[in-house]
Design a protein around this motif. Structure first.
Motif, PDB file in Angstrom:
ATOM      1  N   GLN A   1       0.826  -1.206   0.000  1.00  0.00           N
ATOM      2  CA  GLN A   1       0.000   0.000   0.000  1.00  0.00           C
ATOM      3  C   GLN A   1       0.863   1.259   0.000  1.00  0.00           C
ATOM      4  O   GLN A   1       0.556   2.238  -0.700  1.00  0.00           O
ATOM      5  CB  GLN A   1      -0.921  -0.008   1.221  1.00  0.00           C
ATOM      6  CG  GLN A   1      -1.856   1.184   1.287  1.00  0.00           C
ATOM      7  CD  GLN A   1      -2.707   1.167   2.537  1.00  0.00           C
ATOM      8  OE1 GLN A   1      -2.535   0.315   3.411  1.00  0.00           O
ATOM      9  NE2 GLN A   1      -3.626   2.113   2.648  1.00  0.00           N
ATOM     10  N   ILE A   2       1.952   1.250   0.758  1.00  0.00           N
ATOM     11  CA  ILE A   2       2.823   2.426   0.845  1.00  0.00           C
ATOM     12  C   ILE A   2       3.472   2.716  -0.506  1.00  0.00           C
ATOM     13  O   ILE A   2       3.653   3.880  -0.889  1.00  0.00           O
ATOM     14  CB  ILE A   2       3.883   2.213   1.944  1.00  0.00           C
ATOM     15  CG1 ILE A   2       3.223   2.259   3.321  1.00  0.00           C
ATOM     16  CG2 ILE A   2       4.985   3.265   1.854  1.00  0.00           C
ATOM     17  CD1 ILE A   2       4.145   1.873   4.456  1.00  0.00           C
ATOM     18  N   TYR A   3       3.818   1.659  -1.254  1.00  0.00           N
ATOM     19  CA  TYR A   3       4.435   1.855  -2.570  1.00  0.00           C
ATOM     20  C   TYR A   3       3.495   2.628  -3.488  1.00  0.00           C
ATOM     21  O   TYR A   3       3.912   3.571  -4.177  1.00  0.00           O
ATOM     22  CB  TYR A   3       4.777   0.487  -3.172  1.00  0.00           C
ATOM     23  CG  TYR A   3       5.342   0.555  -4.571  1.00  0.00           C
ATOM     24  CD1 TYR A   3       6.585   1.129  -4.812  1.00  0.00           C
ATOM     25  CD2 TYR A   3       4.640   0.034  -5.656  1.00  0.00           C
ATOM     26  CE1 TYR A   3       7.115   1.187  -6.085  1.00  0.00           C
ATOM     27  CE2 TYR A   3       5.159   0.082  -6.941  1.00  0.00           C
ATOM     28  CZ  TYR A   3       6.397   0.654  -7.148  1.00  0.00           C
ATOM     29  OH  TYR A   3       6.918   0.723  -8.413  1.00  0.00           O
ATOM     30  N   TRP A   4       2.224   2.251  -3.482  1.00  0.00           N
ATOM     31  CA  TRP A   4       1.245   2.979  -4.288  1.00  0.00           C
ATOM     32  C   TRP A   4       1.032   4.390  -3.749  1.00  0.00           C
ATOM     33  O   TRP A   4       0.953   5.350  -4.522  1.00  0.00           O
ATOM     34  CB  TRP A   4      -0.078   2.214  -4.296  1.00  0.00           C
ATOM     35  CG  TRP A   4      -0.136   1.080  -5.258  1.00  0.00           C
ATOM     36  CD1 TRP A   4       0.717   0.019  -5.316  1.00  0.00           C
ATOM     37  CD2 TRP A   4      -1.087   0.888  -6.311  1.00  0.00           C
ATOM     38  NE1 TRP A   4       0.350  -0.838  -6.327  1.00  0.00           N
ATOM     39  CE2 TRP A   4      -0.750  -0.334  -6.950  1.00  0.00           C
ATOM     40  CE3 TRP A   4      -2.183   1.591  -6.754  1.00  0.00           C
ATOM     41  CZ2 TRP A   4      -1.493  -0.839  -8.017  1.00  0.00           C
ATOM     42  CZ3 TRP A   4      -2.917   1.094  -7.812  1.00  0.00           C
ATOM     43  CH2 TRP A   4      -2.570  -0.098  -8.444  1.00  0.00           C
ATOM     44  N   SER A   5       0.936   4.519  -2.440  1.00  0.00           N
ATOM     45  CA  SER A   5       0.653   5.828  -1.840  1.00  0.00           C
ATOM     46  C   SER A   5       1.791   6.811  -2.038  1.00  0.00           C
ATOM     47  O   SER A   5       1.576   8.024  -1.988  1.00  0.00           O
ATOM     48  CB  SER A   5       0.374   5.661  -0.337  1.00  0.00           C
ATOM     49  OG  SER A   5      -0.757   4.832  -0.127  1.00  0.00           O
ATOM     50  N   SER A   6       3.014   6.315  -2.216  1.00  0.00           N
ATOM     51  CA  SER A   6       4.148   7.205  -2.451  1.00  0.00           C
ATOM     52  C   SER A   6       4.114   7.816  -3.850  1.00  0.00           C
ATOM     53  O   SER A   6       4.851   8.756  -4.137  1.00  0.00           O
ATOM     54  CB  SER A   6       5.461   6.440  -2.255  1.00  0.00           C
ATOM     55  OG  SER A   6       5.594   5.409  -3.223  1.00  0.00           O
ATOM     56  N   ILE A   7       3.241   7.271  -4.718  1.00  0.00           N
ATOM     57  CA  ILE A   7       3.165   7.744  -6.101  1.00  0.00           C
ATOM     58  C   ILE A   7       1.840   8.439  -6.384  1.00  0.00           C
ATOM     59  O   ILE A   7       1.803   9.477  -7.048  1.00  0.00           O
ATOM     60  CB  ILE A   7       3.349   6.554  -7.063  1.00  0.00           C
ATOM     61  CG1 ILE A   7       4.691   5.882  -6.804  1.00  0.00           C
ATOM     62  CG2 ILE A   7       3.245   7.012  -8.512  1.00  0.00           C
ATOM     63  CD1 ILE A   7       4.842   4.535  -7.462  1.00  0.00           C
ATOM     64  N   PHE A   8       0.737   7.863  -5.867  1.00  0.00           N
ATOM     65  CA  PHE A   8      -0.592   8.383  -6.145  1.00  0.00           C
ATOM     66  C   PHE A   8      -1.261   8.857  -4.862  1.00  0.00           C
ATOM     67  O   PHE A   8      -0.890   8.441  -3.755  1.00  0.00           O
ATOM     68  CB  PHE A   8      -1.487   7.308  -6.777  1.00  0.00           C
ATOM     69  CG  PHE A   8      -0.943   6.687  -8.025  1.00  0.00           C
ATOM     70  CD1 PHE A   8      -0.860   7.409  -9.200  1.00  0.00           C
ATOM     71  CD2 PHE A   8      -0.505   5.380  -8.025  1.00  0.00           C
ATOM     72  CE1 PHE A   8      -0.362   6.833 -10.351  1.00  0.00           C
ATOM     73  CE2 PHE A   8      -0.009   4.793  -9.164  1.00  0.00           C
ATOM     74  CZ  PHE A   8       0.068   5.525 -10.337  1.00  0.00           C
TER      75      PHE A   8
END
Length: 468
Positions: A387-394
């Motif tokens: 989830q953090i990987y996605w949240s760091s971008i979007f």
């Protein structure tokens, strides 16, 4: 086994209208409740199509073989093989149950067949091995060597090493450099053939230091370089001549920058007007540039795995440009480095890939027998990282955050079944008190920690570690 007339994700359909989330949710929820998952397969990915070509082609994965954990335990080498359609518009398929106890002990990651240049398939083990050898012989023994224009390359590549840097790279290795390199190694680094790790050499350096230094100097004099020393020398100069477009594998750079750059290029792509309209000349120039890159580097783009994205042009122009560069037209969103790229704000439907990835990890056989402590570690170390990987971008929609919280909460207290049992503590108040950042060793410690109470086994010295 059969035609389920539904897909499990956006990657299982191309062309035509975009299907709503219910087309994915119904089947995914059914599989989750029944503890079923797709049997690994080979052959055609899309099992149905409307038999059209070009922009009118629609293809989906509607047929599948679903199995439970018991099947996977008994027949770990089984797989489904989807063949080419014949009379029906669906792909026929067969299930191979594997080859007995001997094959069960082998790796599951094996290549069953390969497709040749003429479109035929080879499945015999000996023939598959032969085709691999022949292919790489053809690639590595190629006589098509380009006579590079050195002046042209120098015009494009402005960076050159200064004389003092060149001397530093080839100078004789010094004792202080050897010691600094060894002491910079992690104490838990895997030991070498002699069985001694970095911690031993650090602790006994006064005794063995001189012998180690002599041995390493001997390695350098015979051409057997110590990779850590060479890496340290390169580390100081690599950022200077590696292009800034290279976002990964360089200190201080993040692979997420490449994703954000791609997202920025596609921003409002669907609204581009006549001032940014493509034409045949620009497409031909791009084709020539790619050919020149192939000529110089030997690296050739695989057009079969690439797509062209056009906006602000007619359908006839799209077909014309696609034919020039011999590349199929693609549609947004598309996946890049594991995340969807769109021309507008990320919608809930485009985040279903994230939900499916988290649920898929939870429902895997590895997580079904975990205790509270094991599930807690999986949530903190793996699922939140996704989830953090996605949240760091979007900027993810709030509904997606709530849905993920619900999934993880049910997984923590109910296991892989995610039945939504009564929680022992509110999710928002879940703060883990652990001594010296130690993970809980058993279920009792998890319950103690979730309630904010220090377990007797952890002592009185505690550290507050939020769950997220």
């Amino acid at each position: 086994m059969g035609d389920f007339n539904a897909i499990r994700g956006p990657n299982e359909k191309i062309g035509g209208a975009v299907w709503g989330d219910t087309y994915c949710d119904d089947l995914n929820n059914c599989c989750r409740e029944a503890n079923l998952d797709d049997l690994r397969y080979m052959g055609n990915h899309f099992t149905w199509s409307n038999s059209s070509v070009g922009q009118k082609r629609i293809a989906c994965k509607l047929d599948r073989a679903l199995v439970n954990e018991g099947w996977s335990d008994v027949l770990p080498d089984s797989y489904a093989h989807f063949l080419n359609p014949s009379i029906s518009d669906h792909s026929p398929y067969v299930v191979n149950c594997g080859g007995g106890e001997e094959r069960r002990k082998r790796s599951r990651n094996s290549i069953k067949e390969v497709c040749l240049d003429d479109g035929t398939f080879v499945s015999d083990k000996g023939e598959v091995k032969k085709e691999f050898v022949n292919y790489f012989k053809k690639v590595l023994n190629s006589t098509n060597v380009c006579n590079l224009n050195v002046k042209e390359i120098q015009r494009l590549v402005n960076f050159q090493l200064e004389s003092q840097v060149k001397e530093m790279m080839i100078k004789e290795v010094e004792e202080d450099e050897i010691k600094a390199t060894i002491f910079a190694m992690d104490n838990n680094k895997a030991p070498g053939p002699d069985g001694y790790g970095a911690f031993f050499f650090k602790a006994a350096w006064e005794v063995v230091g001189s012998d180690v230094t002599k041995a390493i100097k001997h390695f350098f004099s015979t051409g057997r370089l110590l990779k850590e020393i060479l890496a340290n020398r390169l580390k100081a100069i690599l950022p200077n001549f590696i292009d800034k477009a290279q976002g990964a594998f360089v200190g201080g750079r993040n692979i997420g920058e490449n994703i954000m750059l791609c997202q920025e290029l596609m921003h409002n792509f669907h609204k581009l007007g006549k001032d940014k309209k493509a034409d045949g000349d620009s497409i031909s120039l791009m084709k020539n540039t790619l050919s020149l890159f192939h000529k110089w580097s030997g690296l050739k783009m695989n057009c079969a795995k690439s797509n062209m994205y056009l906006s602000g042009v007619s359908q006839e122009e799209k077909k014309q440009f696609s034919a020039i560069i011999n590349m199929e037209l693609g549609e947004l969103p598309f996946k890049y480095l594991g995340v969807p790229i769109t021309s507008s704000k990320l919608k809930c439907g485009e985040c279903k890939i994230l939900i499916q990835k988290i649920v898929g990890r939870i429902t895997s056989w590895r997580s079904k027998a975990l205790s509270y402590a094991g599930r807690l570690i999986l949530i903190r170390a793996v699922l939140f990282s996704i989830q953090i990987y996605w949240s760091s971008i979007f900027i993810l929609p709030s509904s997606i955050h709530k849905e993920i919280d619900g999934i993880l909460r049910n997984f923590l207290w109910s296991g892989a079944s995610m039945e939504g049992k009564k929680a022992k503590v509110a999710w928002e108040e879940a703060t883990w008190k652990l001594k010296d950042n130690l993970e809980p060793k058993n279920d009792d410690e998890v319950v103690y920690a979730s309630k904010g109470i220090t377990p007797p086994t952890l002592g009185s010295s505690t550290t507050n570690i939020p769950l997220r």
